[in-house]
Design a protein around this motif. Structure first.
Motif, short mmCIF file in Angstrom:
data_model
loop_
_atom_site.label_atom_id
_atom_site.label_comp_id
_atom_site.label_asym_id
_atom_site.label_seq_id
_atom_site.Cartn_x
_atom_site.Cartn_y
_atom_site.Cartn_z
N ALA A 137 -61.32 -89.56 5.80
CA ALA A 137 -59.97 -88.78 5.09
C ALA A 137 -60.15 -88.87 3.44
CB ALA A 137 -58.78 -89.52 5.39
N ILE A 138 -60.46 -89.87 2.93
CA ILE A 138 -60.68 -89.88 1.45
C ILE A 138 -61.78 -88.74 1.17
CG2 ILE A 138 -61.41 -91.25 -0.57
CD1 ILE A 138 -60.29 -93.67 0.93
N LEU A 139 -62.67 -88.91 1.91
CA LEU A 139 -63.90 -87.85 1.42
C LEU A 139 -63.34 -86.42 1.56
CD1 LEU A 139 -67.20 -89.53 3.19
CD2 LEU A 139 -66.53 -89.09 0.61
N LEU A 140 -62.75 -86.18 2.65
CA LEU A 140 -62.05 -84.76 2.74
C LEU A 140 -61.21 -84.68 1.53
CD1 LEU A 140 -61.73 -82.63 4.55
CD2 LEU A 140 -59.58 -83.57 5.57
N ALA A 141 -60.20 -85.50 1.14
CA ALA A 141 -59.48 -85.17 0.11
C ALA A 141 -60.24 -84.69 -1.16
CB ALA A 141 -58.63 -86.57 -0.12
N LEU A 142 -61.15 -85.63 -1.31
CA LEU A 142 -62.05 -85.39 -2.40
C LEU A 142 -63.04 -84.13 -2.35
CD1 LEU A 142 -63.34 -89.00 -3.31
CD2 LEU A 142 -61.84 -87.63 -4.76
N VAL A 143 -63.40 -83.78 -1.31
CA VAL A 143 -64.17 -82.59 -0.84
C VAL A 143 -63.40 -81.47 -1.29
CG1 VAL A 143 -65.22 -80.97 0.75
CG2 VAL A 143 -65.89 -83.63 0.50
N ILE A 144 -62.02 -81.44 -1.01
CA ILE A 144 -60.94 -80.26 -1.25
C ILE A 144 -61.00 -80.25 -2.67
CG2 ILE A 144 -58.81 -79.47 -0.89
CD1 ILE A 144 -58.88 -80.79 1.86
N VAL A 145 -60.69 -81.42 -3.35
CA VAL A 145 -60.41 -81.42 -4.94
C VAL A 145 -61.47 -80.94 -5.75
CG1 VAL A 145 -60.03 -82.90 -6.61
CG2 VAL A 145 -58.62 -83.00 -4.57
N PHE A 146 -62.93 -81.65 -5.27
CA PHE A 146 -64.10 -81.15 -6.00
C PHE A 146 -64.48 -79.62 -5.53
CE2 PHE A 146 -65.45 -84.38 -8.94
CZ PHE A 146 -64.68 -85.38 -8.52
N GLY A 147 -64.47 -79.33 -4.38
CA GLY A 147 -64.61 -77.89 -3.87
C GLY A 147 -63.61 -77.01 -4.26
N LEU A 148 -62.46 -77.14 -4.35
CA LEU A 148 -61.65 -76.15 -5.24
C LEU A 148 -62.06 -75.99 -6.60
CD1 LEU A 148 -58.06 -76.62 -3.86
CD2 LEU A 148 -59.23 -74.60 -4.10
N SER A 149 -62.39 -77.29 -7.14
CA SER A 149 -62.60 -77.32 -8.60
C SER A 149 -63.81 -76.41 -8.94
CB SER A 149 -62.95 -78.77 -9.10
OG SER A 149 -61.53 -79.49 -8.94
N LEU A 150 -64.91 -76.56 -8.02
CA LEU A 150 -66.15 -75.78 -8.37
C LEU A 150 -65.82 -74.27 -8.19
CD1 LEU A 150 -68.89 -78.13 -6.59
CD2 LEU A 150 -68.87 -77.11 -8.90
N ALA A 151 -64.98 -74.02 -7.04
CA ALA A 151 -64.42 -72.57 -6.83
C ALA A 151 -63.86 -71.92 -8.07
CB ALA A 151 -63.82 -72.39 -5.66
N ILE A 152 -63.06 -72.74 -8.75
CA ILE A 152 -62.40 -72.24 -9.76
C ILE A 152 -63.42 -71.95 -10.94
CG2 ILE A 152 -60.62 -72.87 -11.77
CD1 ILE A 152 -58.99 -74.36 -9.52
N ILE A 153 -64.30 -73.17 -11.14
CA ILE A 153 -65.23 -72.81 -12.06
C ILE A 153 -66.14 -71.52 -11.86
CG2 ILE A 153 -67.42 -73.90 -13.03
CD1 ILE A 153 -66.15 -76.41 -12.51
N LEU A 154 -66.29 -71.41 -10.87
CA LEU A 154 -67.23 -70.09 -10.23
C LEU A 154 -66.43 -68.95 -10.48
CD1 LEU A 154 -69.14 -71.41 -7.24
CD2 LEU A 154 -70.24 -71.07 -9.45
N ILE A 155 -65.32 -69.01 -10.20
CA ILE A 155 -64.65 -67.83 -10.34
C ILE A 155 -64.21 -67.32 -11.74
CG2 ILE A 155 -62.01 -66.90 -9.97
CD1 ILE A 155 -61.73 -68.61 -7.31
N MET A 156 -64.22 -68.25 -12.58
CA MET A 156 -64.23 -68.02 -14.21
C MET A 156 -65.54 -67.82 -14.64
SD MET A 156 -61.48 -71.02 -14.84
CE MET A 156 -60.43 -70.31 -16.32
N GLY A 157 -66.36 -67.71 -13.77
CA GLY A 157 -67.74 -67.02 -14.42
C GLY A 157 -68.82 -68.27 -14.68
N ILE A 158 -68.54 -69.40 -14.34
CA ILE A 158 -69.09 -70.35 -15.07
C ILE A 158 -70.24 -70.98 -13.99
CG2 ILE A 158 -69.42 -72.81 -16.24
CD1 ILE A 158 -66.43 -71.85 -16.89
N VAL A 159 -71.37 -71.27 -14.03
CA VAL A 159 -72.30 -71.55 -13.00
C VAL A 159 -72.83 -72.82 -13.56
CG1 VAL A 159 -74.32 -71.01 -11.64
CG2 VAL A 159 -72.89 -69.28 -12.13
N PRO A 160 -72.44 -74.05 -12.86
CA PRO A 160 -73.19 -75.27 -13.32
C PRO A 160 -74.55 -75.19 -13.10
CG PRO A 160 -71.31 -75.56 -11.76
CD PRO A 160 -71.48 -74.06 -11.81
#
Lengths: 379, 322
Positions: A137-160
């Motif tokens: 459950a903790i991993l799921l929570a963090l995957v959602i947080v970090f997944g959304l964070s990465l999605a936002i970064i990508l949407i804003m045109g930044i590719v890590p």
């Protein structure tokens, strides 16, 4: 022969967590603040990047060589995650506590423990299954947080790039360990407490002590009590020229600049005292630093913040490796590996004791919970 | 009165399903179960009787492997429980006194979780759960178990005890929270399960409940076995050669004192117009002759069979005196 109990219990616990209102509430707050923090971090990243680009354009010739050491560091998107550190250490720890403080007590209170243990399962499968369900459950929570964070970064045109992606994954990993630390603390309290209310209180006391009181202890007066007072400074002396007859004069050391209240100090004696003071002072501050480091190692949040800041803030990491100072941003290191991944590996090696300390806390508390549950007298 | 700790021999040709050999459990040096030896045959419906604190629940917890004996051993289907806990638990269905389930799950979800822990496949689970919910009368209940009454939880507990089609079901105070309809349903289900050849062990301090469903019983007191056997054997052992004689006389003349050496005790009432005599033999003729000789007309003189309660209390009192 092991039964299917571990998998079944873990799946049930995972389902219980992700359906629980408590989890929804804390995770919801956590997610919103994380995303807001990240967006502000991305905005700051863009500003820094603009400044960097402007500087690169304007600085030329000899100036370029002069400024290059300072501005050689192109802003990294990883810095945007720095905003999430304080959030995770403030709210993430409560998510861990909220998920596990009643895992054992609830079974006792609802009288379901006897029935559960009457199934063809080993007792350790129950506690291991509960831990695995919580971890998932903790991993799921963090995957959602970090997944959304990465999605936002990508949407804003930044590719890590690769290094930034590795840093984000490491940051996610240590965030998981921190939240699991408080999960394990609360699980242990749940295994020893008589009811869920008591387990929650005990868990909060431990978590607050480790995350707030320990850092307070390492500063100020408490350290004076533990390490003792600093060596006394021999005193300020002044050099004064004293006339020796009509034609000559000599230089003496005096204890005060005030003519009415001054004593001549023996220069050799004073230099010897100063030498002793400097040695004692250095030993004292090193001892104080060691004790401070040791105390800080006990605190999962302190270790987490140190590692997370080093991973997400390259300048802090460099200053850390150069001076060992927690809060200094001096960049005086002579040799910095050019390969950034090698630098990251070196950084993790430097922070090994913090990483080990961060891992030891959940392992120790889960171990205690495990032993306590295995010895639980079911009547 | 029967000897303390007697165990009436079982038929030798029937396999034993439950066996306790000098089973002992102590807590801080205080015995909760003390040197218990007990045999229960396969297919038997057996009652474990005793007052609160007699050691019934502790015995059951050792039988299902939740606590380990301090000494001795117990066996289910010839498997030593402490050494084969998983195999034994596959053979057992258990319902504790305070039956508890997960409040946020429905009855079906709770049973499904339980069935998964027994390693049952999806089809089998679905079929078995539907059958059991119908059997215990919870087939149309959709709400979470947290909203159940105690009686409904008890019914669900019975369904859970049967989920794995066990060879043995062990029920601890099974009717404690049931209403009369629930008790009737419980008796029907236990009868049905027993008819199918399942060994049933019922623990209770309510004699009437045990006597209605069980063919044999053991009485425990202060952790020790007082006696075990069929009801007839228990009654015979309890009463031995004793007779309970009741006498009612017609006239207002009080009954005389009887001096028959077979008399153990006489309890007079209603101005000595009624008496209860405990004697070592049937002395009704001698008493009737003595009363007629005194000119006292006898309205009633009869010997009574001891009730189960008399049997239970006689053993219990015997043990308490000891």
């Amino acid at each position: 022969m092991r039964s299917a109990g571990l998998q079944v219990i873990a799946a049930k616990e995972f389902g219980d967590h992700i359906r629980s209102r408590r989890f929804h509430l804390i995770f919801g707050i956590f997610l919103i603040i994380a995303i807001v923090g990240l967006i502000s971090g991305v905005v700051e990243y863009h500003e820094n990047l603009d400044q960097y680009n402007k500087m690169q354009e304007t600085v030329t010739g000899d100036d370029q060589n002069y400024y290059s050491s300072y501005f050689s560091w192109k802003p990294s998107i990883i810095s945007a995650f720095t905003q999430m550190i304080s959030l995770i250490s403030a709210i993430g720890v409560f998510l861990g506590v909220a998920m596990s403080f009643d895992l054992i007590t609830k079974e006792k209170e609802s009288k379901s423990l006897k029935i559960l243990l009457s199934h063809p399962i080993y007792r350790d499968e129950v506690i291991n299954g509960k831990a695995l369900g919580g971890i998932a459950a903790i991993l799921l929570a963090l995957v959602i947080v970090f997944g959304l964070s990465l999605a936002i970064i990508l949407i804003m045109g930044i590719v890590p790039n690769l290094e930034e992606t590795v840093r984000i994954l490491i940051f996610g990993g240590i965030s998981f360990i921190l939240i699991f630390s408080t999960f394990a603390i609360a699980l242990f309290m749940s295994s020893i407490a008589k009811d869920s209310g008591s387990a929650l209180v005990y868990a909060m006391i431990i978590v607050i002590t480790l995350s707030t009181l320990v850092p307070i202890i390492q500063s100020g007066g408490v350290m004076d009590v533990i390490v003792g007072p600093a060596p006394e400074y021999p005193g300020v002396v002044f050099e004064r020229t004293v006339p020796m007859g009509a034609m000559s004069s000599t230089s003496v050391m005096v204890s005060s600049s005030n003519d009415d209240d001054t004593k001549v100090v023996d220069k050799e004696e004073y230099e010897r005292q100063m030498e002793e003071y400097e040695e004692a002072s250095q030993a004292y501050w090193e001892r104080r630093q060691s004790v401070r480091d040791l105390i800080m190692l006990v605190s999962p949040t302190s270790n987490y913040e140190r590692i997370a800041l080093a991973v997400t803030e390259p300048m802090y990491a460099r200053s850390l490796m150069n001076s060992g100072d927690y809060y200094s941003f001096d960049d005086t290191r002579d040799e910095i590996p050019q390969d950034s991944l090698s630098e990251l590996v070196e950084l993790l090696g430097y922070l090994l004791k913090n990483i080990v300390a961060l891992v030891v806390v959940p392992v120790a508390f889960f171990g205690l919970a495990w032993v306590r549950f295995m010895r639980e007298d079911v009547r | 009165m029967g000897d303390i700790g007697i165990s009436i021999p079982k038929q030798r040709n029937v396999a034993l399903m439950i066996r306790c050999e000098h089973l002992t459990k102590t807590y801080n040096g205080v015995p909760a179960v003390d040197d218990l030896c007990l045999d229960i045959q396969a297919g038997e419906t057996f009652g474990l009787l005793g007052p609160n604190g007699a050691g019934k629940s502790t015995t059951i917890l050792m039988l299902i492997g939740l606590i380990e004996p301090t000494a001795g051993a117990c066996f289910i289907d010839d498997l030593e429980v402490a050494k084969n806990p998983i195999e034994v638990k596959h053979r057992i269905g258990y319902m504790p006194e305070d039956v508890g389930f997960y409040a946020t799950l429905t009855a079906e979800e709770n049973l499904d979780y339980s069935a998964k822990l027994y390693g049952m496949g999806a089809d089998k689970r679905k079929e078995r759960i539907a059958y059991l919910l119908d059997l215990v009368g919870l087939d149309n209940v959709e709400k979470d178990v947290g909203d159940y009454s105690k009686g409904m939880r008890q019914r669900l507990g019975l369904a859970k005890a049967l989920i794995n089609e066990p060879k043995v079901i062990i029920l601890d105070e099974p009717t404690a929270n049931l209403d009369p309809q629930g008790v009737a349903d419980y008796r029907r289900i236990i009868g049905q399960v027993a008819d199918e050849g399942t060994t049933v062990l019922v623990s209770s301090h309510i004699l009437s409940e045990v006597s209605r469903v069980c063919t044999s019983a053991a009485i425990l007191s202060r952790g020790r076995l007082v006696v075990s056997g069929t009801w007839e054997e228990l009654a015979a052992a309890a009463t031995g050669n004793r007779e309970n004689i009741t006498i009612h006389v017609e006239t207002h003349s009080p009954m005389p004192a009887f001096d028959d050496p077979a008399i153990i005790s006489v309890d007079y009432s209603d101005h000595r117009q009624k008496a209860k005599i405990v004697a070592r033999s049937d002395i009704r003729d001698g008493i009737a002759d003595a009363l007629l000789a005194e000119g006292i007309a006898v309205r009633l003189i009869e010997a009574q069979e001891p009730t189960l309660e008399d049997v239970f209390l006689s053993y219990y009192h015997e043990e308490a005196v000891l």
